[in-house]
Design a protein around this motif. Structure first.
Motif, PDB file in Angstrom:
ATOM      1  N   MET A 170      58.263  29.666   4.001  1.00 35.15           N
ATOM      2  CA  MET A 170      59.707  29.490   4.215  1.00 35.15           C
ATOM      3  C   MET A 170      60.141  28.099   3.771  1.00 35.15           C
ATOM      4  O   MET A 170      59.466  27.110   4.084  1.00 35.15           O
ATOM      5  N   GLU A 171      61.177  28.016   3.038  1.00 36.66           N
ATOM      6  CA  GLU A 171      61.656  26.711   2.589  1.00 36.66           C
ATOM      7  C   GLU A 171      62.287  25.965   3.758  1.00 36.66           C
ATOM      8  O   GLU A 171      62.698  26.556   4.746  1.00 36.66           O
ATOM      9  N   HIS A 172      62.379  24.654   3.555  1.00 37.69           N
ATOM     10  CA  HIS A 172      62.874  23.816   4.631  1.00 37.69           C
ATOM     11  C   HIS A 172      64.295  24.214   5.062  1.00 37.69           C
ATOM     12  O   HIS A 172      64.578  24.390   6.249  1.00 37.69           O
ATOM     13  N   ILE A 173      65.151  24.437   4.061  1.00 34.22           N
ATOM     14  CA  ILE A 173      66.556  24.751   4.380  1.00 34.22           C
ATOM     15  C   ILE A 173      66.648  26.041   5.197  1.00 34.22           C
ATOM     16  O   ILE A 173      67.427  26.156   6.146  1.00 34.22           O
ATOM     17  N   GLN A 174      65.807  27.015   4.846  1.00 34.79           N
ATOM     18  CA  GLN A 174      65.804  28.276   5.613  1.00 34.79           C
ATOM     19  C   GLN A 174      65.346  28.050   7.041  1.00 34.79           C
ATOM     20  O   GLN A 174      65.893  28.629   7.976  1.00 34.79           O
ATOM     21  N   LYS A 175      64.332  27.167   7.190  1.00 33.78           N
ATOM     22  CA  LYS A 175      63.835  26.890   8.526  1.00 33.78           C
ATOM     23  C   LYS A 175      64.922  26.252   9.380  1.00 33.78           C
ATOM     24  O   LYS A 175      65.085  26.572  10.561  1.00 33.78           O
ATOM     25  N   ILE A 176      65.665  25.334   8.756  1.00 27.69           N
ATOM     26  CA  ILE A 176      66.753  24.678   9.483  1.00 27.69           C
ATOM     27  C   ILE A 176      67.778  25.715   9.929  1.00 27.69           C
ATOM     28  O   ILE A 176      68.229  25.734  11.061  1.00 27.69           O
ATOM     29  N   GLU A 177      68.122  26.626   8.997  1.00 27.07           N
ATOM     30  CA  GLU A 177      69.120  27.651   9.328  1.00 27.07           C
ATOM     31  C   GLU A 177      68.639  28.548  10.461  1.00 27.07           C
ATOM     32  O   GLU A 177      69.381  28.858  11.396  1.00 27.07           O
ATOM     33  N   LEU A 225      68.845  26.715  13.687  1.00 28.77           N
ATOM     34  CA  LEU A 225      70.228  26.611  14.167  1.00 28.77           C
ATOM     35  C   LEU A 225      70.661  27.917  14.842  1.00 28.77           C
ATOM     36  O   LEU A 225      71.316  27.895  15.888  1.00 28.77           O
ATOM     37  N   SER A 226      70.272  29.036  14.226  1.00 27.07           N
ATOM     38  CA  SER A 226      70.689  30.313  14.834  1.00 27.07           C
ATOM     39  C   SER A 226      69.989  30.526  16.168  1.00 27.07           C
ATOM     40  O   SER A 226      70.536  31.148  17.076  1.00 27.07           O
ATOM     41  N   SER A 240      61.469  28.119  21.884  1.00 28.43           N
ATOM     42  CA  SER A 240      62.061  29.255  21.163  1.00 28.43           C
ATOM     43  C   SER A 240      62.020  29.032  19.655  1.00 28.43           C
ATOM     44  O   SER A 240      61.772  29.956  18.879  1.00 28.43           O
ATOM     45  N   ILE A 241      62.290  27.772  19.248  1.00 30.49           N
ATOM     46  CA  ILE A 241      62.297  27.484  17.812  1.00 30.49           C
ATOM     47  C   ILE A 241      60.887  27.644  17.241  1.00 30.49           C
ATOM     48  O   ILE A 241      60.713  28.275  16.193  1.00 30.49           O
ATOM     49  N   ILE A 242      59.907  27.125  17.960  1.00 28.87           N
ATOM     50  CA  ILE A 242      58.531  27.247  17.480  1.00 28.87           C
ATOM     51  C   ILE A 242      58.154  28.720  17.374  1.00 28.87           C
ATOM     52  O   ILE A 242      57.543  29.161  16.404  1.00 28.87           O
ATOM     53  N   ASP A 243      58.593  29.467  18.352  1.00 31.56           N
ATOM     54  CA  ASP A 243      58.301  30.901  18.349  1.00 31.56           C
ATOM     55  C   ASP A 243      58.886  31.582  17.116  1.00 31.56           C
ATOM     56  O   ASP A 243      58.261  32.453  16.518  1.00 31.56           O
ATOM     57  N   LYS A 244      60.090  31.171  16.709  1.00 27.54           N
ATOM     58  CA  LYS A 244      60.786  31.858  15.616  1.00 27.54           C
ATOM     59  C   LYS A 244      60.354  31.354  14.242  1.00 27.54           C
ATOM     60  O   LYS A 244      60.086  32.141  13.351  1.00 27.54           O
ATOM     61  N   VAL A 245      60.319  30.014  14.044  1.00 27.51           N
ATOM     62  CA  VAL A 245      60.046  29.499  12.683  1.00 27.51           C
ATOM     63  C   VAL A 245      58.648  28.902  12.553  1.00 27.51           C
ATOM     64  O   VAL A 245      58.309  28.352  11.508  1.00 27.51           O
ATOM     65  N   LYS A 246      57.861  29.032  13.601  1.00 28.37           N
ATOM     66  CA  LYS A 246      56.461  28.559  13.584  1.00 28.37           C
ATOM     67  C   LYS A 246      56.357  27.056  13.317  1.00 28.37           C
ATOM     68  O   LYS A 246      55.404  26.592  12.724  1.00 28.37           O
ATOM     69  N   GLU A 247      57.359  26.307  13.645  1.00 31.68           N
ATOM     70  CA  GLU A 247      57.315  24.865  13.406  1.00 31.68           C
ATOM     71  C   GLU A 247      58.327  24.212  14.332  1.00 31.68           C
ATOM     72  O   GLU A 247      59.365  24.801  14.620  1.00 31.68           O
ATOM     73  N   ASP A 248      58.034  23.024  14.804  1.00 30.46           N
ATOM     74  CA  ASP A 248      58.968  22.338  15.686  1.00 30.46           C
ATOM     75  C   ASP A 248      59.980  21.560  14.847  1.00 30.46           C
ATOM     76  O   ASP A 248      59.672  20.497  14.322  1.00 30.46           O
ATOM     77  N   THR A 249      61.188  22.129  14.702  1.00 32.11           N
ATOM     78  CA  THR A 249      62.170  21.479  13.833  1.00 32.11           C
ATOM     79  C   THR A 249      63.316  20.881  14.639  1.00 32.11           C
ATOM     80  O   THR A 249      64.338  20.503  14.073  1.00 32.11           O
TER      81      THR A 249
END
Lengths: 219, 588
Positions: A1-8, A11-12, A31-40
């Motif tokens: 996943m690209e960075h911009i997608q991860k940010i989006e 955010l959601s 929740s974020i880690i659960d969804k995008v597999k990274e702490d953003t």
């Protein structure tokens, strides 16, 4: 996943948690880690979308707009996949999260108009209204509306039928209520009466709500 | 060789069946007339084929019981050809089913029926081109006049399997099924584009205007009121009043009964046989007089009137007006059809409950049919009794029955698990009823009445006669005293009416008619007893059909409830009326 997608995506996640009334830093991080597999979470703050106020997470003004936007596109995409393309819930969940990132503003508005400015996604969460919805509510009437919104005497071409309950959908379709068919609304009380070809059908309002047509005016 | 007639509801399959076989099955102008499969034999230029008529279906995905019946027949292996009877003015619906039938890989003929109605509406179909595109024979007919039937027979003899446009999918996969329906929709659209032209005739037909007036509340309710009033006058006043008067007092009273009595007096000298024929519970004086002099004129009038209503296309329109009321008792407007048919015959109506989609709805309707809906014969007799009594009595009776319907329906809909289905009802066009069909239909029904009811009347009389002679009648009257005399405030003699009511409710009602007419029961007693007999047990035939359709457990549960409830409610009504009269509020 690209960075911009991860940010989006992140955010959601923050938006969805806020709808549930959760704004705690730790639970959001989880929740974020659960969804995008990274702490953003820190990235969001650094890029100016959120502010971390002690324990609570608060959207900045651009963060709010961006999150609302991405959530809206995501949920509209779900509606489109489910209602028009008739994907199953499982297929939809995996496709929609790819799909929303490539929607342009114009495409988003067209989808929204096509779907008659839906208010909820298939999971029952509310879809944030866009400019097109506000306009439709204000003075412009949507081209695609449910049969229950037509005026008596008005005709419409069926665009799609919501797929909530399969047995009755099947029944409607075998009566000729299929996409592409032109119907005329005769009366709305005590029941809806529509004409399909030379057949008259009486329907209750709940079903008339689920048939979406493109307005053709009086024929 | 078996030929199966398949088609959308209300396209005229039964008329085609009658034309092919020369046999008569009931024909009406509303979807769902045929709920059971009819079989007949037809001659096709020397060949003898058996023909099967099926309930109408819109698709082969079975969602209701009548659809399952048709689906089961089509999955049999001994079918040599399917004839799809189609409504020429609804080509899209018709072709959606054609495309589905083609997937079965059985020889198929498409019969475009009612081509006169299509032409009237400016619809032109290129038969030859459609036949080429589909790869099957297409035959146009106007079944009610017999036009095109020979050509259809020819086509059936040389029917061939079609090459299908679409491949069938397993019905369990609903997503694929929907996608397939969409695909069929597109193919049907293309076929229509290529073979059909429509020139819209601008003039609206009178029937269309009447049709619209009947379904709008403002005009529909007065029309309904007119129809009911007319029925009361025709069945209740003319047939039950003058008709019965003529049959009972003049024909039977002056000629038949005295003549039989004279014959018996002259030739039979054994007392008991004499009594068996012309005594108080005599075959001639009771069974024959009740069934032929009292009930026969009434049901004849009712069947005639009902036939006109059925063929005009009016009945399904009532579902629109009544939908909201039925929703309050866990049903939807579709339930009006079995309920109204129940006013004709509860047994037939119990079968028609199949057109309802959920189990809960079918049980609810069966319960209401058993409890609160009087059948034509019974209704006619009741109207006759009320007509002789007073308008006030009629209103009390009607209010009591409606009250029971709503209260029991509302309570039962909360107890019986399950859901109601959404309301979708096809509304057939208003048509001028054909006198020939109404006469044929009335004759068929009268024949059925005589065959079914009269033997039961005779059986009931024999039972009463034996009970009377052996003293059992007095024992039963004694045992049921607390209920009949104390609770309902009726004379003990009324017990025999309820014994008759076990066999047929109209027989019980006819007994009340005689008692009331001879002044043996007063006004309150009459009202209480006709309310009880209306609510009382279904007749034996209806009970057996209920067992067959709903199962022994449900049928017995319904019967037990109805039995207890009818007496309980009768007692309640008795005390209420007595109380009101004692306080000078009302007199019947």
């Amino acid at each position: 996943m690209e960075h911009i997608q991860k940010i989006e995506e992140a955010l959601s996640v923050v938006w969805e948690e806020r709808e549930k009334g959760i704004s705690g830093k730790d639970s959001l991080r989880a929740s974020i880690i659960d969804k995008v597999k990274e702490d953003t979470l820190e990235d969001l703050a650094r890029e100016g979308y959120i502010t971390l106020n002690k324990d609570a997470v608060i959207f900045t003004r651009i963060g709010e707009i961006k999150a609302k936007d991405i959530t809206r596109r995501q949920r509209l995409a779900e509606r489109l996949l489910m209602d028009v393309l008739e994907l199953s819930r499982k297929e939809m969940d995996s496709s929609a999260c790819e799909f929303e990132h490539i929607l342009s503003k114009e495409v988003e508005e067209s989808i929204c108009t096509l779907l008659a400015h839906p208010k909820e996604c298939p999971h029952g969460l509310s879809i944030p209204p866009g400019d097109c919805c506000v306009k439709a509510n204000g003075y412009l009437e949507s081209i695609v509306v449910s049969v229950s919104k037509l005026n008596p005497g008005e005709a419409g071409k069926i665009v799609y039928v919501l797929t909530r309950g399969h047995p009755q959908l099947h029944k409607l379709m075998s009566l000729g209520v299929v996409p592409g068919t032109v119907i005329t609304l005769h009366q709305v009380f005590p029941s809806f009466v529509i004409q399909v070809e030379e057949t008259q059908l009486a329907l209750e309002k709940e079903l008339a709500d689920e048939i979406y047509v493109k307005r053709l005016g009086r024929l | 060789m078996n030929i199966v007639l398949v088609g959308n509801p209300n396209v005229g399959k039964s008329v085609i069946f009658n034309a092919l076989t020369g046999k008569y099955v009931t024909v009406s102008n509303y979807p769902g007339t045929t709920v059971e499969v009819a079989k007949g034999v037809g001659k096709f230029s020397g060949h003898t084929l058996s023909v099967i008529d099926t309930p109408g279906v819109n698709s082969l995905t079975a969602h209701s019981e009548d659809e399952k019946v048709t689906k089961d027949i089509l999955s049999r292996s001994d079918i040599s050809a399917i004839v799809q009877v189609a409504d020429s003015k609804n080509m899209k619906r018709s072709l959606l089913l054609t495309l589905e039938l083609m997937e079965l890989n059985i020889p198929l003929v498409l019969n475009l029926n009612m081509s006169d109605e299509a032409k009237e509406r400016g619809i032109k179909i290129d038969i030859k081109k459609l036949s080429e595109k589909l790869g099957i024979d297409v035959a146009e007919t106007i079944a009610i006049t017999g036009e095109g039937i020979p050509r259809l027979k020819e086509a059936i003899l040389k029917a061939r399997p079609a090459r299908s446009f679409t491949a069938a999918v397993k019905a369990e996969d609903s997503k694929d099924a929907i996608a397939l329906l969409n695909k069929r929709g597109k193919i049907a659209d293309n076929l229509i584009k290529e073979t059909m032209t429509t020139s819209r005739s601008l003039k609206r037909r009178v029937s269309e205007i009447i049709g619209r007036l009947t379904i709008r509340p403002l005009s529909g309710m007065p029309i309904l009121f007119l129809v009911l009033t007319f029925m009361y006058l025709f069945v209740g006043k003319l047939a039950a009043g003058r008709g019965v008067d003529f049959f009972e007092n003049i024909l039977f009273g002056k000629y038949v009964n005295p003549a039989v009595a004279g014959l018996v007096d002259n030739f039979i000298h054994i007392g008991i046989i004499k009594e068996f024929l012309i005594g108080e519970y005599g075959i001639v004086t009771m069974a024959i007089t009740y069934s032929l002099a009292i009930i026969f004129p009434i049901v004849t009038a009712f069947f005639l009137f009902f036939g006109v209503l059925e063929d005009s296309g009016y009945l399904p329109r009532l579902s629109i007006l009544s939908d909201r009321i039925f929703k309050s008792i866990g049903l939807n407007g579709r339930a009006i059809l079995p309920i109204i048919l129940g006013l004709g015959c509860g047994t037939m109506a119990t079968l028609t409950a199949r057109i309802l989609d959920t189990k809960k709805e079918r049980i609810l309707v069966t319960l209401l049919l058993t409890l609160a809906i009087p059948c034509s014969a019974q209704l006619g007799v009741i109207i006759g009794i009320l007509g002789a009594l007073s308008a006030k009595a009629a209103i009390i009776w009607l209010a009591a029955i409606l009250f029971v319907m709503v209260v029991v329906g509302y309570t039962a809909s909360r107890i019986i698990p399950g859901a109601r289905s959404p309301f979708i009802q096809e509304i057939p066009p208003i048509r001028m009823p054909q006198i020939s069909n109404i006469v044929t239909k009335t004759f068929a029904r009268l024949k059925w009445y005589l065959k079914e009811a009269v033997p039961l009347f005779i059986l009931g009389t024999i039972i009463l006669f034996i009970c009377d002679k052996t003293g059992v009648l007095r024992v039963i009257e004694y045992i049921s005293r607390p209920v009949i005399v104390t609770l309902l405030g009726l004379p003990g003699k009324v017990t025999q009416v309820f014994i008759l009511g076990f066999l047929r409710r109209d027989y019980g009602a006819a007994g009340l008619y005689a008692l009331s007419k001879n002044g043996l029961i007063d006004g309150v007693q009459t009202v209480v007893s006709i309310v009880v007999i209306t609510l009382f047990m279904p007749c034996i035939a209806q009970f057996f059909v209920t067992i067959k359709e709903r199962g022994v457990k449900t049928a017995c549960a319904i019967a037990t409830f109805v039995f207890i409830f009818s007496f309980f409610f009768g007692g309640l009504l008795n005390f209420m009326l007595r109380y009101l009269i004692a306080h000078g509020v009302a007199a019947v």
